[in-house]
Design a protein around this motif. Structure first.
Motif, PDB file in Angstrom:
ATOM      1  N   ILE A 241      31.263  29.537  68.601  1.00 31.46           N
ATOM      2  CA  ILE A 241      32.578  29.970  68.115  1.00 31.46           C
ATOM      3  C   ILE A 241      33.194  28.910  67.204  1.00 31.46           C
ATOM      4  CG2 ILE A 241      34.946  30.468  68.842  1.00 31.46           C
ATOM      5  CD1 ILE A 241      33.705  31.782  71.360  1.00 31.46           C
ATOM      6  N   ALA A 242      33.080  27.639  67.624  1.00 28.29           N
ATOM      7  CA  ALA A 242      33.625  26.557  66.788  1.00 28.29           C
ATOM      8  C   ALA A 242      32.932  26.515  65.429  1.00 28.29           C
ATOM      9  CB  ALA A 242      33.471  25.215  67.508  1.00 28.29           C
ATOM     10  N   MET A 243      31.613  26.641  65.422  1.00 33.72           N
ATOM     11  CA  MET A 243      30.868  26.642  64.169  1.00 33.72           C
ATOM     12  C   MET A 243      31.280  27.832  63.301  1.00 33.72           C
ATOM     13  SD  MET A 243      28.823  24.005  64.090  1.00 33.72           S
ATOM     14  CE  MET A 243      27.919  24.545  62.651  1.00 33.72           C
ATOM     15  N   GLY A 244      31.446  28.990  63.927  1.00 28.36           N
ATOM     16  CA  GLY A 244      31.828  30.181  63.179  1.00 28.36           C
ATOM     17  C   GLY A 244      33.192  30.072  62.528  1.00 28.36           C
ATOM     18  N   ILE A 245      34.055  29.278  63.128  1.00 31.48           N
ATOM     19  CA  ILE A 245      35.400  29.083  62.572  1.00 31.48           C
ATOM     20  C   ILE A 245      35.411  28.001  61.500  1.00 31.48           C
ATOM     21  CG2 ILE A 245      37.745  28.299  63.105  1.00 31.48           C
ATOM     22  CD1 ILE A 245      37.404  29.610  65.870  1.00 31.48           C
ATOM     23  N   TRP A 246      34.769  26.879  61.779  1.00 34.56           N
ATOM     24  CA  TRP A 246      34.855  25.731  60.874  1.00 34.56           C
ATOM     25  C   TRP A 246      34.181  25.979  59.530  1.00 34.56           C
ATOM     26  CZ3 TRP A 246      38.479  22.547  61.143  1.00 34.56           C
ATOM     27  CH2 TRP A 246      38.926  21.978  62.332  1.00 34.56           C
ATOM     28  N   GLY A 247      33.081  26.718  59.516  1.00 31.78           N
ATOM     29  CA  GLY A 247      32.407  26.971  58.244  1.00 31.78           C
ATOM     30  C   GLY A 247      33.331  27.602  57.215  1.00 31.78           C
ATOM     31  N   PRO A 248      33.899  28.784  57.501  1.00 32.21           N
ATOM     32  CA  PRO A 248      34.824  29.402  56.549  1.00 32.21           C
ATOM     33  C   PRO A 248      36.092  28.567  56.317  1.00 32.21           C
ATOM     34  CG  PRO A 248      34.058  31.012  58.150  1.00 32.21           C
ATOM     35  CD  PRO A 248      33.595  29.664  58.639  1.00 32.21           C
ATOM     36  N   ALA A 249      36.584  27.890  57.359  1.00 29.94           N
ATOM     37  CA  ALA A 249      37.818  27.115  57.215  1.00 29.94           C
ATOM     38  C   ALA A 249      37.650  25.994  56.199  1.00 29.94           C
ATOM     39  CB  ALA A 249      38.246  26.551  58.568  1.00 29.94           C
ATOM     40  N   CYS A 250      36.507  25.310  56.232  1.00 29.42           N
ATOM     41  CA  CYS A 250      36.285  24.204  55.295  1.00 29.42           C
ATOM     42  C   CYS A 250      36.132  24.713  53.864  1.00 29.42           C
ATOM     43  CB  CYS A 250      35.052  23.402  55.713  1.00 29.42           C
ATOM     44  SG  CYS A 250      35.268  22.437  57.226  1.00 29.42           S
ATOM     45  N   VAL A 251      35.448  25.834  53.705  1.00 30.55           N
ATOM     46  CA  VAL A 251      35.316  26.417  52.370  1.00 30.55           C
ATOM     47  C   VAL A 251      36.678  26.885  51.872  1.00 30.55           C
ATOM     48  CG1 VAL A 251      34.289  28.306  51.044  1.00 30.55           C
ATOM     49  CG2 VAL A 251      32.902  27.049  52.705  1.00 30.55           C
ATOM     50  N   TRP A 252      37.460  27.508  52.759  1.00 29.76           N
ATOM     51  CA  TRP A 252      38.811  27.955  52.381  1.00 29.76           C
ATOM     52  C   TRP A 252      39.693  26.786  51.973  1.00 29.76           C
ATOM     53  CZ3 TRP A 252      43.466  26.598  54.664  1.00 29.76           C
ATOM     54  CH2 TRP A 252      44.590  27.284  54.210  1.00 29.76           C
ATOM     55  N   PHE A 253      39.557  25.650  52.642  1.00 26.74           N
ATOM     56  CA  PHE A 253      40.368  24.475  52.316  1.00 26.74           C
ATOM     57  C   PHE A 253      40.217  24.099  50.854  1.00 26.74           C
ATOM     58  CE2 PHE A 253      40.657  19.832  51.829  1.00 26.74           C
ATOM     59  CZ  PHE A 253      41.960  19.617  52.250  1.00 26.74           C
ATOM     60  N   TRP A 254      38.996  24.172  50.352  1.00 26.34           N
ATOM     61  CA  TRP A 254      38.761  23.812  48.960  1.00 26.34           C
ATOM     62  C   TRP A 254      38.941  24.993  48.018  1.00 26.34           C
ATOM     63  CZ3 TRP A 254      39.218  19.116  47.576  1.00 26.34           C
ATOM     64  CH2 TRP A 254      38.924  18.094  48.486  1.00 26.34           C
ATOM     65  N   GLY A 255      38.718  26.217  48.505  1.00 32.03           N
ATOM     66  CA  GLY A 255      38.953  27.389  47.671  1.00 32.03           C
ATOM     67  C   GLY A 255      38.121  27.353  46.415  1.00 32.03           C
ATOM     68  N   GLY A 256      38.768  27.558  45.293  1.00 32.68           N
ATOM     69  CA  GLY A 256      38.062  27.493  44.016  1.00 32.68           C
ATOM     70  C   GLY A 256      37.909  28.851  43.380  1.00 32.68           C
ATOM     71  N   GLY A 265      28.465  26.505  47.174  1.00 25.71           N
ATOM     72  CA  GLY A 265      29.184  25.784  48.217  1.00 25.71           C
ATOM     73  C   GLY A 265      29.541  26.676  49.388  1.00 25.71           C
ATOM     74  N   ALA A 266      29.986  27.915  49.091  1.00 26.36           N
ATOM     75  CA  ALA A 266      30.345  28.839  50.154  1.00 26.36           C
ATOM     76  C   ALA A 266      29.136  29.237  50.982  1.00 26.36           C
ATOM     77  CB  ALA A 266      31.015  30.075  49.553  1.00 26.36           C
ATOM     78  N   VAL A 267      28.013  29.472  50.312  1.00 26.50           N
ATOM     79  CA  VAL A 267      26.784  29.843  51.023  1.00 26.50           C
ATOM     80  C   VAL A 267      26.344  28.717  51.950  1.00 26.50           C
ATOM     81  CG1 VAL A 267      24.331  30.318  50.745  1.00 26.50           C
ATOM     82  CG2 VAL A 267      25.997  31.493  49.298  1.00 26.50           C
ATOM     83  N   LEU A 268      26.400  27.476  51.438  1.00 23.81           N
ATOM     84  CA  LEU A 268      26.007  26.335  52.263  1.00 23.81           C
ATOM     85  C   LEU A 268      26.972  26.138  53.422  1.00 23.81           C
ATOM     86  CD1 LEU A 268      24.953  23.740  49.522  1.00 23.81           C
ATOM     87  CD2 LEU A 268      23.453  24.911  51.139  1.00 23.81           C
ATOM     88  N   GLY A 269      28.259  26.106  53.115  1.00 19.62           N
ATOM     89  CA  GLY A 269      29.254  25.804  54.142  1.00 19.62           C
ATOM     90  C   GLY A 269      29.356  26.873  55.209  1.00 19.62           C
ATOM     91  N   VAL A 270      29.359  28.151  54.793  1.00 22.74           N
ATOM     92  CA  VAL A 270      29.517  29.245  55.745  1.00 22.74           C
ATOM     93  C   VAL A 270      28.166  29.713  56.274  1.00 22.74           C
ATOM     94  CG1 VAL A 270      30.392  31.589  56.077  1.00 22.74           C
ATOM     95  CG2 VAL A 270      31.647  29.985  54.618  1.00 22.74           C
ATOM     96  N   GLY A 271      27.205  29.887  55.379  1.00 25.98           N
ATOM     97  CA  GLY A 271      25.907  30.404  55.789  1.00 25.98           C
ATOM     98  C   GLY A 271      25.216  29.527  56.817  1.00 25.98           C
ATOM     99  N   LEU A 272      25.193  28.229  56.546  1.00 29.34           N
ATOM    100  CA  LEU A 272      24.565  27.320  57.500  1.00 29.34           C
ATOM    101  C   LEU A 272      25.310  27.303  58.831  1.00 29.34           C
ATOM    102  CD1 LEU A 272      23.375  24.126  55.561  1.00 29.34           C
ATOM    103  CD2 LEU A 272      22.018  25.578  57.064  1.00 29.34           C
TER     104      LEU A 272
END
Length: 323
Positions: A241-256, A265-272
């Motif tokens: 659950i923590a991994m599932g939350i942090w992946g999108p949250a970190c990508v969202w922080f940077w946006g773009g 970046g989104a594929v790496l951060g969220v996909g992994l």
């Protein structure tokens, strides 16, 4: 025989032992810290930091970052592995390490540790960077090893790990950026301090991926890790659950804006992150858990690359423009 005598009479034996002390942590500390320092320097504009104008600055910074990180990791690893409970644990999980393999006595290990503590502080002063993180790591090392913080329950254990990661990252980034650019990185209005804080929170809440495959040894020494306190199944779901939350949250922080690099970046951060979360609950053998932990380290490095991949025109820029 003292460490000095080992150096004089059996130098190859001592060098091999030193290598074995940090071998397991190369992927966890060395690779991730060096990755953070170099990616932060390359993506400096995302933090409102002046970008380098000479590409040679990157290879020139690599050696000091690598040296500082390894010299600060080595005495901590020695102190951790020379403890009686650690020798018992390693005899079950990692019998090739210097202490259970009888390559070095606890007294010799302590002598080497103290000498390397001095070397780490001295190197930080000579490099003119990383002194505060170095001293912080000395304190955290004492808390984790001598004061048995690693055995005080998973909350304290994970917290020390999170603070330790942050200290390594700060030292690596300071040396990679240089003192003037580091001052910009931590200045008011820069996303740098918040980003490091987020990474610290990520590590604190997910670092138990390293405890999943070490449960036999941890139980033998009486360590109270998350899977041993909550149980294997619940600990896996908490981690997932923590991994599932942090992946999108970190990508969202940077946006773009939607560009090729931001999509990567989104594929790496969220996909992994989601792949690791899925592995946590679907594959449970020690060998599978070791692979999951390796992927966790790779995921951390992918997070460190987010400012470079998507941050220059997004969250980091917006925050620095608001100063």
């Amino acid at each position: 025989m003292s460490v000095l005598q080992l150096l004089t009479h059996q130098p190859s034996h001592l060098v091999r032992s030193i290598w074995l002390f940090t071998y397991s942590d190369l992927k966890t500390i060395i690779a991730t810290s060096v990755g953070f320092g170099m990616f932060t320097s390359a993506g400096a504009s995302a933090f409102g930091v002046d970008p380098t104008t000479n590409w040679l600055d990157y290879p020139k910074a690599l050696l000091p970052v690598l040296l500082w990180t390894w010299l600060n990791l080595l005495p901590f690893s020695i102190d951790n592995q020379r403890q009686p409970a650690s020798i018992l644990e390693d005899s079950l999980n990692k019998p090739w390490r210097p202490m259970p393999a009888n390559r070095m006595t606890p007294t010799q290990a302590r002598q080497l540790m103290l000498a390397l503590d001095v070397a780490a502080v001295g190197t930080s002063m000579l490099l003119r960077g990383g002194l505060a993180p170095c001293l912080t790591l000395l304190g955290l090392g004492y808390w984790y090893n001598e004061a048995r913080g690693s055995d005080d329950g998973f909350i304290v254990r994970n917290l020390i790990n999170g603070l330790g990661f942050v200290s390594y990252l700060c030292g690596a980034a300071q040396l990679a950026l240089g003192s003037a650019r580091w001052a910009q990185f931590i200045a008011d209005g820069s996303p740098g301090p918040l980003w490091i804080g987020i990474i610290g929170a990520v590590v604190t809440t997910t670092v138990q991926t390293q405890d999943m495959y070490d449960q036999v040894g941890d139980q033998a020494r009486g360590r109270r890790t998350l899977p041993l306190i909550l149980g294997d199944g619940p600990a896996r779901w908490v981690t997932a659950i923590a991994m599932g939350i942090w992946g999108p949250a970190c990508v969202w922080f940077w946006g773009g804006t939607p560009t090729t690099t931001s999509i990567v970046g989104a594929v790496l951060g969220v996909g992994l992150a989601w792949a690791i979360a899925l592995r946590c609950v679907t594959v449970r053998s020690p060998s599978d858990d070791k692979t999951t932990f390796r992927l966790w380290n790779l995921w951390l490095v992918s997070l460190y690359a987010l400012p470079l991949l998507v941050g220059a025109d997004a969250g980091g820029k917006e925050m620095t423009d608001s100063r």
